[in-house]
Motif scaffolding. Structure first.
Motif, PDB file in Angstrom:
ATOM      1  N   LEU A  75      -6.774  12.369 -31.780  1.00  0.00           N
ATOM      2  CA  LEU A  75      -7.286  11.130 -31.213  1.00  0.00           C
ATOM      3  C   LEU A  75      -8.121  10.433 -32.277  1.00  0.00           C
ATOM      4  CD1 LEU A  75      -8.048   9.203 -28.804  1.00  0.00           C
ATOM      5  CD2 LEU A  75      -9.967  10.744 -28.382  1.00  0.00           C
ATOM      6  N   THR A  95      -3.073   9.453 -30.818  1.00  0.00           N
ATOM      7  CA  THR A  95      -3.524   8.485 -29.817  1.00  0.00           C
ATOM      8  C   THR A  95      -4.681   7.701 -30.424  1.00  0.00           C
ATOM      9  OG1 THR A  95      -2.887   9.879 -27.949  1.00  0.00           O
ATOM     10  CG2 THR A  95      -4.554   8.194 -27.530  1.00  0.00           C
ATOM     11  N   GLU A 120       1.500   8.063 -30.081  1.00  0.00           N
ATOM     12  CA  GLU A 120       1.536   8.217 -28.629  1.00  0.00           C
ATOM     13  C   GLU A 120       1.200   6.905 -27.915  1.00  0.00           C
ATOM     14  OE1 GLU A 120       1.780  11.867 -26.955  1.00  0.00           O
ATOM     15  OE2 GLU A 120       3.092  11.396 -28.648  1.00  0.00           O
ATOM     16  N   ARG A 121      -0.023   6.378 -28.152  1.00  0.00           N
ATOM     17  CA  ARG A 121      -0.412   5.153 -27.451  1.00  0.00           C
ATOM     18  C   ARG A 121      -1.695   4.578 -28.053  1.00  0.00           C
ATOM     19  NH1 ARG A 121      -2.494   9.382 -24.383  1.00  0.00           N
ATOM     20  NH2 ARG A 121      -4.526   9.025 -23.377  1.00  0.00           N
ATOM     21  N   GLU A 123      -5.160   2.628 -26.725  1.00  0.00           N
ATOM     22  CA  GLU A 123      -5.976   2.300 -25.560  1.00  0.00           C
ATOM     23  C   GLU A 123      -7.138   1.406 -25.994  1.00  0.00           C
ATOM     24  OE1 GLU A 123      -5.415   3.076 -22.497  1.00  0.00           O
ATOM     25  OE2 GLU A 123      -4.110   4.841 -22.486  1.00  0.00           O
ATOM     26  N   VAL A 133      -8.724   9.687 -21.519  1.00  0.00           N
ATOM     27  CA  VAL A 133      -8.397  10.942 -22.206  1.00  0.00           C
ATOM     28  C   VAL A 133      -8.960  12.110 -21.405  1.00  0.00           C
ATOM     29  CG1 VAL A 133      -8.516  12.205 -24.384  1.00  0.00           C
ATOM     30  CG2 VAL A 133      -8.575   9.699 -24.398  1.00  0.00           C
TER      31      VAL A 133
END
Length: 244
Positions: A75, A95, A120-121, A123, A133
């Motif tokens: 992350l 992420t 992944e993405r 946010e 998360v």
């Protein structure tokens, strides 16, 4: 010394009056949010060139924290333009979180240039509240040039601790306050109020290592560095990693 700093701050404030006025009217923040990604796109290219060796050193053992599957779940907090992607290991699942949605188009460009990663993405969220998360769901959290501008460092680190799995690691590289007896520290004090507005909430005077030392990680590997950067005000750095 304190009086000199106060007087010089008044001078800087007078010169930067239009910026302060726009901030008072609530306009400056919107301008900054839109323009800051363009500045960071250029700045991070220069930063990566000058800090290449230290970044490679910092991220050299990321893969050691991969979970049982062998794939590293990472992350990146305050991902910006994705300037760190090139340093992440192949197959890494990434992420990204950033409070500024205007970074997304630059981030997507970085994803296209770094096909060795599994993106992944993205946010849009502040690090103080990463409710998107799950607890204990990532192997590594990465945060570079972010702690200088967050509203609450203690809350950020509590959230980092929450989302890391047991044995996971938090990697950081941050500019910090200079030693208090130096001229660099003097000018950081003088220029910080205007710098804060000009660079979207960035603080020159934070002693972020103290917050990390209090955060409760089981292991903290932290080093101080005088970074080989063109901008002297941001040369004092800390970097390293902490293990949950």
């Amino acid at each position: 010394m304190a009086l000199t700093i106060f007087v010089l701050r008044l001078v800087v404030g007078a010169l930067a009056f239009p910026m302060y006025l726009l901030h008072f009217l609530g306009v400056w923040s919107s301008i900054c949010k839109k323009l800051f990604p363009y500045f960071m796109r250029k700045f991070t290219v220069m930063y990566n060139e000058q800090m290449m060796g230290k970044k490679r050193e910092l991220f050299s053992n990321l893969q050691e924290f991969a979970g049982a599957s062998g794939k590293l779940s990472l992350l990146e907090l305050g991902c910006g333009t994705g300037a760190n992607f090139k340093f992440f290991p192949p197959g890494c699942k990434v992420t990204c979180i950033d409070p500024n949605p205007n970074f997304e188009k630059f981030l997507i460009d970085s994803v296209a240039k770094n096909r060795h990663l599994q993106f992944e993405r993205f946010e849009v969220a502040a690090g103080e509240n990463m409710h998107q998360v799950a607890d204990g769901s990532v192997d590594v959290v990465v945060c570079t040039l972010v702690l200088c501008s967050v509203q609450n460092q203690e809350q950020i680190l509590r959230e980092v601790y929450r989302v890391l799995r047991p044995g996971g690691a938090f990697y950081f590289m941050e500019h910090v306050a200079a030693e208090r007896s130096t001229w660099n520290y003097f000018w950081q004090q003088v220029l910080n109020p205007a710098w804060f507005l000009l660079f979207d909430g960035c603080n020159l005077t934070r002693e972020s290592w103290k917050t990390l030392e209090r955060a409760g990680f089981s292991k903290l590997k932290l080093q101080h560095l005088e970074a080989p950067l063109s901008w002297e005000l941001v040369r004092p750095h800390i970097y390293g990693y902490a293990v949950k």
